[in-house]
Design a protein around this motif. Structure first.
Motif, PDB file in Angstrom:
ATOM      1  N   GLU A  53      -1.716   8.519  -2.365  1.00 55.59           N
ATOM      2  CA  GLU A  53      -2.057   7.611  -1.282  1.00 55.59           C
ATOM      3  C   GLU A  53      -1.708   8.249   0.059  1.00 55.59           C
ATOM      4  O   GLU A  53      -0.633   8.842   0.208  1.00 55.59           O
ATOM      5  N   THR A 103       0.858  -1.194   0.000  1.00 56.98           N
ATOM      6  CA  THR A 103       0.000   0.000   0.000  1.00 56.98           C
ATOM      7  C   THR A 103       0.884   1.230   0.000  1.00 56.98           C
ATOM      8  O   THR A 103       2.123   1.135   0.046  1.00 56.98           O
ATOM      9  N   GLY A 104       0.262   2.391  -0.033  1.00 58.98           N
ATOM     10  CA  GLY A 104       1.034   3.623  -0.005  1.00 58.98           C
ATOM     11  C   GLY A 104       1.715   3.851   1.327  1.00 58.98           C
ATOM     12  O   GLY A 104       2.691   4.592   1.422  1.00 58.98           O
TER      13      GLY A 104
END
Length: 901
Positions: A804, A601-602
């Motif tokens: 993000e 994920t970010g």
């Protein structure tokens, strides 16, 4: 003289109805009964009561009725006499019967047989209201106890009528009329239906309040002094215009107080009138005042004081010669009745043992416009606490309360400690803080002692959280149990389970939350008096969370991509005595283990690997807010804390500045595109294998490690194998009573997440996410969600280049909240609020700007029920644009569930 009694014609009628005066009717003639049977009877003769037969339609046991009447077989009675009269009175006091009559049934020798004929009062079957909305009837039924099978008598009808009329008069319906009719219910036995007809009439407001004779103080100022009697004003929202006689009389006194504050000691109200204008359906008030002359303080002399010097008392009094006379201020400085802990002369004495002291200000001389005073002090003897008792604690064990008491037997009396005790008991959360009542008993000025009895009302302290909702692309279910007055020592005691062992003030919480993309299990335990002798709180918690990566576009969960978090913490918090005993020093050690499996994920630069977080947290808090933890009305809370990890970079010998240059971390090709001998092309950014230099490199291999760039995931896995950071937080929270029950809450917060080693950088965990309702949802990665209403959740949080959210390392927030209680009953506490908020978060300290804030305003409602905790709803308007947008965010609705106060 011999007399006879006719049973059918009530020879002896001792009570016609409980609604009339009790009477004894003696019929002095011979009358035919039962086929000409005659019963000889001597008036005033003593008989032995052989039996009492209860006749009539009743639902009570006959023997029970006779017992309540106080009659016993074999007792000696006189007919007529005190015994029968007393029996009628006793039955009448029960309020259950409409008629009570005694008859002579028969006489045998010296024995007499009586019949007790009673008719029960009817019971309520159902009640119906006419003239008001249906949703208003439930409260009226509850307030007047109009429940099924309630005895219906004149008292119930009268009190119900008066209550309803007074209730609506207080709301401005001054002409409210209530009529109550009862009709027999033909489908049941001895029951009636009640019809309550309410004619509220039109709401009557005050058209105008006029003053006559005032030259020194304006009408506007005098109207402002009348706190509960206001004339119509369309822009005033907090106080409606209505006339209540009792409050009007109090407001007239406040008008005189307004003059006394300005020096007009002799001001008085000559006359006042309240006139009803039928055409306008409004009241007009006219108040005629006489102001008198303006006065000033002259000499002030203290008499009778031996414990405290004139200088100290004069400093507390705060009144100097030549100042404008202020009678209200003078009274407050001597004894401030509005503040039990006020800084006045009376409290100075009472906080130091002089319970029997008395201080009076006496005018001794008036010359022209100057008034001289004597402050006459009667100190009296020192007083000591004698017997201290607590009543009303049905579930909570005595020692849990007694260890919080500041008033100890044998210690010198102190009003300050008495007030503090009320606060400490209220803060426990086991009792209704609004109902704590310390009663003074056996006050003995000769012995110098006083007994204190604390009257408490226990309330439910355990809570259940059972909820479901839709969020993040799926259904989220939660089950939480909190036992806030638990007793661990009675776990093996079967008799203590009611349904669980309770009463020792400990807290146990269990919580399960899950959906298709996460599951969280947590439990915690705390003991507020660890060891039982000192206020040292021990707490521990354990939680486990398993999260799966959720595709927010397709709404599908990929269970091959998971993030597991195990958390364990242990803490101690000790109440200090220096600088004062409102301070608490807390310390805790926590460990978290993060395990990532293909979880890209970010937030995390590495999708596979582990991180460990061993941290020590120390905090200092000072809280004297009170008395109700749900709705504090005074005091403040300040806290500062630091969460620290070991400085691994100082001891592990790793150079984090050159970590990416090492060969073992290089996997990506960073040169120009080339084609290997087998024709396969290698592009920049391709993952490659680093090998020694060759003259003919093969595809996906490079001949020189300098042509390969470091893999960020590999580097960050090494950097964050053990998390290294420090986190500083500050919070200040004030509660100020503005007027009456209106309370202003002022709040400011600040947080900073930093790194010891800048080459290692700030960790991707433990960050701040600002915006929204402030609920943490399911994330357990150490993040802190900061409430800022009027904006979507986490929307005011920094993002990376890909858009993000990566969390903030700095945030600040400011809040003003005006609160007003609707009800503070133990069954349900409800208050309304309005708020102004501003705050923001920043990616790093260089970008920190405390004046670049996102602002919002709105209103909300909070409901606290002991079994379910705090529930609420807020409507907030965001005045500023979200990052990447140009228009103000506008309205947002926030639901608050389980958030603390």
């Amino acid at each position: 003289m011999e007399k006879q009694v006719n049973k059918l014609n009530n020879f002896l009628v001792l009570h016609k109805s409980i609604k009339t005066v009790l009477t004894i009717l003696i019929l002095g003639s011979f009358t035919q009964i039962k086929a000409q049977e005659r019963v000889p009877f001597d008036q005033g003769k003593k008989y032995i009561l052989a039996d009492v037969a209860v006749v009539g339609k009743i639902s009570f046991n006959s023997q029970t009725v006779v017992t309540f009447a106080g009659l016993q077989k074999g007792q000696e009675i006189t007919i007529p006499g005190e015994e029968i009269s007393s029996a009628i009175k006793k039955l009448g006091k029960l309020g259950l019967f409409d008629e009570i009559s005694f008859y002579v049934n028969r006489i045998q020798n010296d024995s007499i047989y009586l019949d007790l004929n009673i008719a029960e009062l009817p019971k309520l079957n159902q009640v119906r209201f006419v003239g008001i909305k249906k949703n208003k009837t439930e409260a009226l039924i509850k307030d007047n106890s109009l429940t099924k099978n309630k005895i219906v008598n004149e008292n119930l009808i009268t009190t119900t009528k008066n209550y309803i009329e007074n209730k609506y008069k207080k709301d401005g319906f001054y002409n409210t009329k209530v009529t109550i009719n009862t009709t027999k219910d033909t489908t049941t036995v001895n029951q009636v239906n009640m019809l309550v007809n309410i004619d509220k009439g039109d709401k009557i407001k005050i058209q105008n309040i006029d003053f006559v004779g005032n030259e020194k103080i304006s009408d506007k100022t005098l109207r402002g002094a009348m706190k509960d009697t206001k004339q119509k004003n369309p822009i005033r929202l907090l106080k409606a215009s209505k006339f209540i006689q009792a409050k009007y009389k109090t407001d007239l006194e406040k008008v005189i107080a307004a003059y006394k504050e300005k020096g007009y000691r002799d001001a008085r109200i000559l006359s006042d009138s309240v006139t009803y204008n039928k055409d306008k359906n409004a009241l007009s008030i006219k108040i005629n005042v006489e102001e008198g002359n303006k006065y000033y303080f002259g000499n002030i002399k203290f008499l009778g004081n031996t414990v405290y010097s004139d200088q100290l008392l004069s400093r507390i009094l705060g009144v100097k010669k030549g100042e404008t006379y202020n009678g209200v201020l003078l009274e407050k400085r001597i004894a401030d009745k509005s503040k039990p802990d006020g800084e006045d002369i009376t409290n100075l004495y009472q906080n130091n043992g002089y319970l029997f002291s008395n201080i009076n200000a006496v005018e001794v001389k008036t010359a022209n416009d100057t008034i001289d005073f004597e402050i006459r002090v009667t100190e009296g003897p020192l007083a000591y606490f004698n017997k201290i008792t607590v009543v009303g604690n049905d579930k909570t064990n005595d020692h849990v309360i007694y260890r919080e008491l500041r008033t100890k037997p044998g210690e010198k009396y102190s009003k300050e400690e008495l007030v503090r005790t009320i606060r400490e008991i209220g803060q426990l959360g086991f009792f209704d803080p609004e109902a704590i009542d310390p009663k003074f008993k056996n006050v003995d000025s000769g012995a110098g002692t006083v007994d204190i009895e604390y009257n408490l009302v226990e309330k439910g302290s355990s809570q259940i959280e059972l909820q479901g909702g839709y969020g993040g692309g799926g259904f989220i279910g939660t089950l939480g149990l909190s036992f806030n007055n638990f007793s661990a020592k009675n776990l093996l005691n079967k008799e203590a389970y009611k349904p669980l062992p309770m009463g020792d003030g400990q807290k146990v919480s269990l919580r399960l939350q899950g959906s298709t993309y996460f599951q969280t299990y947590s439990m915690s335990f705390s003991e507020p008096w660890f060891g039982g002798k000192k206020p040292v709180q021990f707490s521990t918690s354990l939680s486990y969370s398993k999260q799966f990566l959720n595709n927010y576009v397709t709404q599908r969960v990929d269970k091959t991509k998971s993030f597991n978090i195990l958390t364990l913490s242990v803490g101690l918090a000790k109440r200090l005595t220096v600088p004062d005993d409102f301070f608490v020093l807390s310390q805790s050690i926590s460990y978290q283990h993060y395990d990532l499996h293909n979880y890209n994920t970010g937030l995390f630069t590495f999708g596979n690997g582990t991180s460990r977080n061993l941290a020590y947290t120390i905090g200092l808090t000072r809280s004297n807010k009170g008395v109700n933890p749900i709705f504090p009305t005074y005091g403040s809370e300040f806290s500062i804390s630091a969460k620290l990890t070991p400085p691994y970079s100082l001891i592990n010998g790793t150079d984090y500045a050159t970590l990416g240059d090492k060969e073992e971390y290089k996997y990506k090709y960073k040169g120009t595109t080339y084609t290997g001998s087998n024709g396969i092309q290698v592009n920049e950014g391709d993952y490659v294998e680093v090998i020694p230099s060759t003259t003919n490199p093969t595809p996906n291999k490079v001949s020189n490690y300098q042509d390969a760039a470091a893999d960020p995931a590999k580097v960050d896995q090494q950097k964050f194998n053990w998390l290294e950071y420090y986190k500083i937080k500050f919070k200040a929270d004030w509660y100020t009573k503005i007027y009456g029950k209106l309370v202003l809450r002022t709040l400011t917060e600040f947080g900073f997440l930093g790194a010891y080693n800048q080459d290692r950088g700030v960790v991707p965990f433990e960050r701040f996410y600002v915006g929204g309702d402030g609920l943490a949802n399911y994330s357990m990665d150490g993040r802190e969600t900061i409430q800022l209403r009027g904006y979507p959740n986490n929307s005011l949080t920094p993002v990376n280049a890909a858009g993000e959210q990566i969390g903030a390392t700095v945030y600040n927030k400011f809040s003003l909240e005006m609160r007003y209680p609707i009800t503070l009953k133990s069954s349900a506490s409800i208050y309304a609020l309005t708020f102004l908020e501003a705050g923001s978060s920043y990616a790093n300290f260089k970008s920190y700007n405390p004046f670049a804030l996102s602002r919002s305003a709105g209103a909300g409602l909070r409901v606290f029920m002991p079994a379910f905790g705090l529930l609420g709803i807020d409507f907030g308007y965001g005045f500023d644009a979200l990052p990447g947008t140009a228009k103000p965010n506008g309205w947002e609705t926030h639901f608050i569930i389980g958030q603390q106060f």
